[in-house]
Design an enzyme around this catalytic site. Structure first.
Site, short mmCIF file in Angstrom:
data_model
loop_
_atom_site.label_atom_id
_atom_site.label_comp_id
_atom_site.label_asym_id
_atom_site.label_seq_id
_atom_site.Cartn_x
_atom_site.Cartn_y
_atom_site.Cartn_z
N GLY A 125 -23.98 2.67 -2.56
CA GLY A 125 -23.42 1.64 -1.67
C GLY A 125 -24.42 1.26 -0.60
N LYS A 151 -24.84 -1.54 -11.57
CA LYS A 151 -25.52 -0.34 -12.06
C LYS A 151 -25.53 -0.26 -13.58
CE LYS A 151 -21.35 1.59 -10.30
NZ LYS A 151 -21.16 0.67 -9.19
N LYS A 190 -25.88 5.99 -12.48
CA LYS A 190 -26.65 6.11 -11.25
C LYS A 190 -27.74 7.17 -11.39
CE LYS A 190 -22.79 4.56 -8.39
NZ LYS A 190 -21.57 5.01 -7.70
N GLY A 233 -20.38 -14.22 -8.98
CA GLY A 233 -19.27 -13.29 -8.87
C GLY A 233 -18.82 -13.21 -7.42
N VAL A 252 -26.83 2.10 -6.40
CA VAL A 252 -26.57 3.52 -6.15
C VAL A 252 -26.28 3.73 -4.66
CG1 VAL A 252 -27.48 5.87 -6.30
CG2 VAL A 252 -28.17 4.17 -8.01
N ASP A 305 -19.92 6.56 -14.38
CA ASP A 305 -20.52 5.88 -13.24
C ASP A 305 -21.64 6.74 -12.64
OD1 ASP A 305 -20.22 3.78 -10.93
OD2 ASP A 305 -20.15 5.72 -9.93
#
Lengths: 409, 409
Positions: free
Chosen positions: B127, B98, B198, B7, B125, B194
């Site tokens: 960044g 995640k 996390k 990716g 989680v 999201d």
């Protein structure tokens, strides 16, 4: 795996307590049962749950069952000699001893490497706050550029009392001593030495080469007055004692000093005995770590995290990326530009003349402040500022009552 | 050591960039040179500095020189299958995904263990904030009790715009999209999914057993109005979207919901796209991690820190302490006590009657607010609160315009 504990004071006792009460989660995390093999202390502890005390260092050094030793005795004598001998004997050592790490870290890390064991010191900075390990693990992929923060709980408590309660420095210090936040002899805290050692450790680790704490310009908070705090407040700022280090092309800068921080700065809201450490990296941006920077159990939990890590890394030296220092590597912090706050008695000087020259002028109401005011200079180097307040400088003609560096975001 | 990248979007491109620009410090930290061996992406990147693109997963799977793969493609298909095959082939995988970690983390970690390789996910989680690794290293010695925080930058940006700029939710969302902080389809962010994933990852890691994100009660911020924000402000508080998890004797609690936080709370001051994560442990006290929770380079730097860690741990599985889930392990969050904010239209109800019953009453001035007010209930469980606002409950007779949980320190 058996561990040794050297020094059964506040932190050593905390380590013993955590090992006893958290046995199960420690086993889950480390994959092994960890028990206390021997405890070195000259005092007697007849009421302790532990019965493995010794007064003879050789008992730990020569115990083949002990693979890791927690050195939590503090000071460099005899901690330095003991640590060296343990590492040379193939035992890992973990410590909360910032003085020893700041002074002899380079050598002790080299001995650990040569003997394929570990010397770890998460507890030396920030108590229970995980800051040391992230620097050589999670943040290792970044080119770090700046680390700065509130690294000493005692002075932060004192400053918070001055800021929030209007206490004088003397009263706030007395209160800190009464609350057990400051020692009877508070010199190491209030003169900035403790912050300075931690700053040296952070700089050595983050930027890769040893920085000697003795060479870092260091100013404590003893000259900070309630008046300074009030001028800062009027300016929308607070005064905090900061340890600061940053990387440049040819070396690193480091300093310890009281700093005026805008109230919106993430460190400005960190009060009482809490610590806050800001780490900046290219790409990463700002990351901040916050928590109780001292105390028996937080510090002990950091020591124990290192014990677990050494157990997980048996027969494997963990690379921290802290190598030998170099002549001229620590750069002259006085060449860094900054704005400066200066408190002046109002002799002939009129605040208006300063405003015209690009200074910010701060005045306070009330009888107490009728004969004084404060200014914030434009940005200039430390040398330029020294000249400004020197006898023949622009501010030299006035009575300078106080001066503090501004730290911008 | 060669790595594969799966990716080449925002994060994958960042990983490539960091490896190219930080080569020297990466080598210093990991002890080895790390280069990019192959990049899997269906798109063409003719202008990239890298010339090792492939569209065929087998090229990475069968490349014996590639020991670590960064899976930064997102989603579970085909990331799940790819990751499984790589781990089974004896390659370590690091990820920012995640969704995949929250859904299949338990299985993938087991496969990694069985094959003596690693599956790491620091970037999943927060960044660039180091939060995952401290949970299994620095904080591992603690019996952690609570983790809660602002885990999603998009929703925090939207709420900050509402709080600071008085924007409506709709306008703030539109602004976030225009600034690239929110996706065209913002569902996963604004509905809390999201944050929920996390939260599940943090709970699974901190407390040792898998928690399924699908089972965590999850409420986003779509129902939060500007009026709620203003009542909260009058109450001395702010509204933040929190992921919350805590340990109890027989299991763990977890939930995602908008929460009213006192303005003095360390999380209350975390604005815009920043994240803040509070970790509480017995003995440790509160530790907070703060930083930019998203963005190409911060996230890429977290991915790269995992790459470095896997290189340092060649042929050694890193124990994270995340084991299989268990029926009934996730406890019913509605049994937890809390205070609740409720906004009511002023029909027959007089604010005074509530004040008498131990409610806090909040009223706002102005024409807009003349027919309504808000109350804050005494502490009660979620079930008791549901009953209170149900048809036959004490507040059921009035028109409930909004309700939000209070989170105390």
């Amino acid at each position: 795996m058996k561990i040794g504990i050297m020094g059964f004071g506040v932190v050593g006792g905390g380590v013993g307590e955590l090992i006893a009460t958290n046995a199960e989660s420690i086993k889950r995390r480390s994959g092994e049962e960890i028990t206390v093999g021997k405890i070195l202390d000259l005092r007697d502890f007849p009421d302790s749950q532990y019965k493995c005390f010794t007064k003879d260092f050789q008992d730990i050094l020569n115990d083949p069952e002990i693979g890791v030793v927690a050195e939590v005795m503090g000071g460099t004598k005899p901690a330095y000699e003991f640590t060296k001998q343990l590492l040379e004997a193939g035992k890992s050592v973990v410590t909360s001893n910032k003085e020893l790490v700041a002074k002899h870290g380079t050598e002790l890390l080299k001995i650990a490497k040569d003997n394929n064991v570990n010397y770890l010191f998460e507890a030396s900075v920030g108590g229970g706050i995980p800051i040391i390990r992230p620097l050589y693990t999670s943040l290792a992929a970044n080119e770090l550029t700046d680390i700065y923060g509130i690294l000493n709980g005692t002075t932060n408590y004192i400053l918070t009392q001055m800021i929030k309660e209007g206490e004088t420095f003397e009263n706030a210090l007395k209160g800190a001593q009464e609350n057990g936040y400051a020692e009877k002899d508070p010199t190491a805290d209030i003169e900035g030495h403790d912050t300075c050692r931690k700053t040296a450790i952070l700089a050595s680790l983050a930027f890769g080469k040893f920085v000697d704490s003795d060479e870092i310009p260091c100013e404590g908070i003893t000259k900070v007055t309630l008046e300074d705090v009030e001028y800062a407040a009027k300016f929308g700022a607070v005064i905090k004692l900061l340890g600061i280090t940053s990387r440049a092309e040819n070396g690193v800068y480091a300093m310890v000093c009281p700093a005026i921080l805008d109230s919106s700065h993430p460190l400005a809201g960190i009060d009482d005995v809490f610590n806050g450490i800001m780490v900046r990296g290219e790409g990463l941006g700002d990351v901040m770590f916050y928590g109780r920077g001292a105390g028996a159990l937080p510090t002990a939990s950091a020591v124990l995290s290192d014990i677990i890590d050494t157990v997980k890394h048996k027969d494997k030296h963990i690379r921290l990326g802290w190598s030998e220092g170099q002549e001229g590597y620590l750069l002259d912090a006085k060449t860094l530009p900054s704005r400066f706050y200066v408190r002046l008695s109002k002799t002939e000087a009129a605040p208006e003349t300063f405003a015209k020259k690009g200074y910010d002028v701060i005045t306070l109401d009330g009888e107490k402040y009728k004969d004084e005011f404060a200014v914030v200079t434009p940005e200039m180097t430390g040398y330029e500022f020294d000249k400004l307040v020197s006898v023949d400088g622009e501010l030299g003609g006035y009575n300078v009552l106080g001066k503090i560096r501004l730290v911008a975001e």
